[in-house]
Every structure is written in C-alpha cells, then in structure tokens.
Design a protein around this motif. Structure first.
Motif, PDB file in Angstrom:
ATOM      1  N   PRO A  22       0.806  -1.206  -0.112  1.00 45.54           N
ATOM      2  CA  PRO A  22       0.114  -0.089   0.092  1.00 45.54           C
ATOM      3  C   PRO A  22       0.876   1.263  -0.028  1.00 45.54           C
ATOM      4  O   PRO A  22       0.386   2.163  -0.481  1.00 45.54           O
ATOM      5  N   PRO A  23       1.658   1.359   0.916  1.00 41.83           N
ATOM      6  CA  PRO A  23       2.468   2.911   0.652  1.00 41.83           C
ATOM      7  C   PRO A  23       3.150   2.997  -0.559  1.00 41.83           C
ATOM      8  O   PRO A  23       3.179   4.080  -1.112  1.00 41.83           O
ATOM      9  N   ASP A  26       0.148   3.886  -2.967  1.00 39.31           N
ATOM     10  CA  ASP A  26      -0.407   5.126  -2.633  1.00 39.31           C
ATOM     11  C   ASP A  26       0.307   6.244  -3.077  1.00 39.31           C
ATOM     12  O   ASP A  26      -0.127   7.266  -3.867  1.00 39.31           O
ATOM     13  N   ARG A  29      -0.116   6.213  -7.147  1.00 36.74           N
ATOM     14  CA  ARG A  29      -1.244   7.088  -7.492  1.00 36.74           C
ATOM     15  C   ARG A  29      -1.178   8.319  -7.417  1.00 36.74           C
ATOM     16  O   ARG A  29      -1.769   9.342  -8.197  1.00 36.74           O
ATOM     17  N   ALA A  30      -0.617   9.044  -6.164  1.00 34.30           N
ATOM     18  CA  ALA A  30      -0.454  10.193  -6.007  1.00 34.30           C
ATOM     19  C   ALA A  30       0.491  11.131  -7.053  1.00 34.30           C
ATOM     20  O   ALA A  30       0.186  12.082  -7.299  1.00 34.30           O
ATOM     21  N   ASP A  62      -6.417  -1.833  -8.004  1.00 31.24           N
ATOM     22  CA  ASP A  62      -6.158  -1.409  -6.784  1.00 31.24           C
ATOM     23  C   ASP A  62      -6.516   0.010  -6.915  1.00 31.24           C
ATOM     24  O   ASP A  62      -5.817   0.957  -7.107  1.00 31.24           O
TER      25      ASP A  62
END
Length: 187
Positions: A22-23, A26, A29-30, A62
């Motif tokens: 996840p890190p 994330d 995506r950012a 995801d």
C-alpha cells in the motif's frame, strides 16, 4: 502514466513485495500513475490477491491502478519503451538498456547478491546523475521525490570508441596514436 518494475532473472522477494505494498501503490497513484507492470522473476508475492490470467501472469485493480505481475518474457524492450518510470534491481544489463532509452530509472540494489556489486554500480551512476538509487525500505520516498528533469542523459553508444580501445589493446596503435596495420607498419 505507466510504471514498469523488473528484478531480471534473479529472485528479489523484498522488492516485489514492497512495490505491491500500500505505501508504494499510494505514492504511485499520488504521482499520477495508472498502471503498474511487475516482472517478478522467481520472486514470491501474495498471489491470492490477484486473478491468474495465464500460468505466470496475474492481474488486479487497486483503486485507480491497474496491476499486472508476470515472471519472464523473452525481451523487456517493449516494456521499457512503454514505461514512464522504471524501477529495477541494479543489474548492469538492465541499467544500460533503460538508460540508453532515456527513461527515468530508480534502481534498488539487491543486497543478498555476492559482494554487493549492484550497489557499487548504482552508486557510480547516481554520482554521475544518470539515475536514482533506493533501498527497499525507502522506495516510497524515492518515488515521491524523483524529478526526472534533474537526471543527466546517459551518453549514447559510440562504436568507434570500442574499436579504438581494441586497436590500442592489440597494439595496432602506438604511443603517438598513429594506426598500424597487422604487420606493425603505419597505415
């Protein structure tokens, strides 16, 4: 935008697992990435989280990120060309292939390999400004801070330089660099 990750022909579980965490997802995506392809070699990852497409190809979505994981292909050239960012083990062949294409590259040296030669190579190329290097643990930060405009373009291959080095090594060029023929006479 698209990210491609490769571990080459080795096993690098820590990198594959981190890139799918996840890190990292994330941060990708950012930064505006929409797809991620991971060439995982023989590395282990959490396959139940994915839908198996073929024997060695898994896929899942995801959030806004489309994820594909596969083991091997005969060539990675098309994957390199398609990518906007490449994250890789620090193998010399992969690094040269990617840098010659002018793609932004973050390398993650595999510390489990003999004599940690990957770290030496990555440190040298970081020092020249051609790429960025990261540890597995620091990968989200490295992605977040990467500015491709700060990377120094890698010089294109010059085949004549190889010929000159070979001529010199074989003794076809003397100290004043005047070329000689096979009999040692000046050309």
């Amino acid at each position: 935008m698209h990210v491609f990750v490769t571990v080459g022909s080795t096993r690098f579980d820590a990198l594959v697992q981190k890139i799918l965490s996840p890190p990292v997802l994330d941060v990708l995506r950012a930064r505006g990435y929409h797809s991620l392809d991971v060439q995982c070699g023989n590395s282990d990852f959490d396959t139940p989280q994915f839908q198996q497409r073929t024997g060695d190809h898994w896929q899942r979505t995801d959030g806004s990120l489309e994820l594909n994981v596969w083991r091997f292909k005969p060539s990675l050239k098309e994957d390199y060309e398609r990518a906007d960012l490449i994250i890789s083990h620090a193998g010399s062949g992969t690094i040269i292939d990617v840098l010659r294409l002018g793609k932004p590259l973050i390398v993650v040296p595999n510390p489990t390999l003999l004599d940690n030669h990957q770290e030496e190579l990555s440190d040298a190329l970081v020092g020249l400004g051609h790429l960025r290097s990261s540890t597995v643990a620091d990968l989200p930060h490295a992605i977040e801070k990467l500015d491709p405009t700060e990377l120094v373009p890698f010089p294109q291959f010059d085949g004549s330089r190889f010929r000159e080095l070979l001529d010199e090594e074989m003794g076809f060029v003397d100290h004043d660099h005047a070329p000689k023929n096979l009999n040692g006479a000046r050309r």
